[in-house]
Design an enzyme around this catalytic site. Sequence first.
Site, PDB file in Angstrom:
ATOM      1  CD  GLU A   1      37.404 -52.424 -56.584  1.00 15.89           C
ATOM      2  OE1 GLU A   1      36.749 -53.272 -55.952  1.00 15.89           O
ATOM      3  OE2 GLU A   1      38.431 -51.874 -56.130  1.00 15.89           O
TER       4      GLU A   1
ATOM      5  NE  ARG B   1      30.743 -54.106 -53.007  1.00 16.10           N
ATOM      6  CZ  ARG B   1      31.335 -53.399 -52.065  1.00 16.10           C
ATOM      7  NH1 ARG B   1      30.640 -52.468 -51.417  1.00 16.10           N
ATOM      8  NH2 ARG B   1      32.595 -53.591 -51.765  1.00 16.10           N
TER       9      ARG B   1
ATOM     10  CB  THR C   1      32.508 -57.267 -55.411  1.00 13.22           C
ATOM     11  OG1 THR C   1      32.693 -55.929 -54.932  1.00 13.22           O
ATOM     12  CG2 THR C   1      31.888 -58.057 -54.268  1.00 13.22           C
TER      13      THR C   1
ATOM     14  CE  LYS D   1      39.299 -54.989 -52.004  1.00 10.03           C
ATOM     15  NZ  LYS D   1      38.037 -54.868 -52.738  1.00 10.03           N
TER      16      LYS D   1
END
Length: 215
Positions: A43, A47, A71, A131
């Site tokens: 993953e 960011r 994200t 998640k």
Amino acid sequence: MSLPNPLPLLAKAPVVPVVVIESLADAVPLARALVAGGLPLIEITLRTPVALEAVRAVAAEVEGAVAGAGTVIDRAQIEASLEAGARFLVSPGTTPSLADAFTQLDVPVMAGCATASEAMRLAEMGFEVLKFFPAEASGGAAFLKSIAGPLPHLRFCPTGGIGPANVADYLALPNVLAVGGSWVVPQDAIRAGNFEKVRALAAAAAALPRAARLG
């Protein structure tokens, strides 16, 4: 509604590395170290300015890697991630519009939740693997254990505050398929180019036992 299920991907390893790429040059050697250690599901969090290019590089150049984008918070990031070659998506939380966008995709998604109500709403939309984030701050393994009874149909990939000291507590739960963690990709090792350390940490994580049925 039947949505693409992340379960076959999560069956590959008990830990999903949660990666922050600061320098694009690190993406490929880092991913190769993770794959060599037995953690092929990666993953890459959106960011940093180079995150999407990191997804693209790993997807194109690292044999055995399953590059995903984390994200993810809006439709633009969904489109950009898929264009870069992401094979799965992960969100920290799930707004109604984001959930609606996810239901239209043909790639597995782990939609983020932090409460039982959020998990129930996502289940109603067809999401079977969620998640749980931020895991430790939202009740940790004790929370997931407590909702296994009333919500036996849901499975989770908890992320946030998980490391060597508590990972076994999560993986011992039958409703936890895998965990997400950054301890296998420490920033000091990445900055130093010490990808052998990453490989060793990945190998240790890949050997962790888990209780969830994956078949």
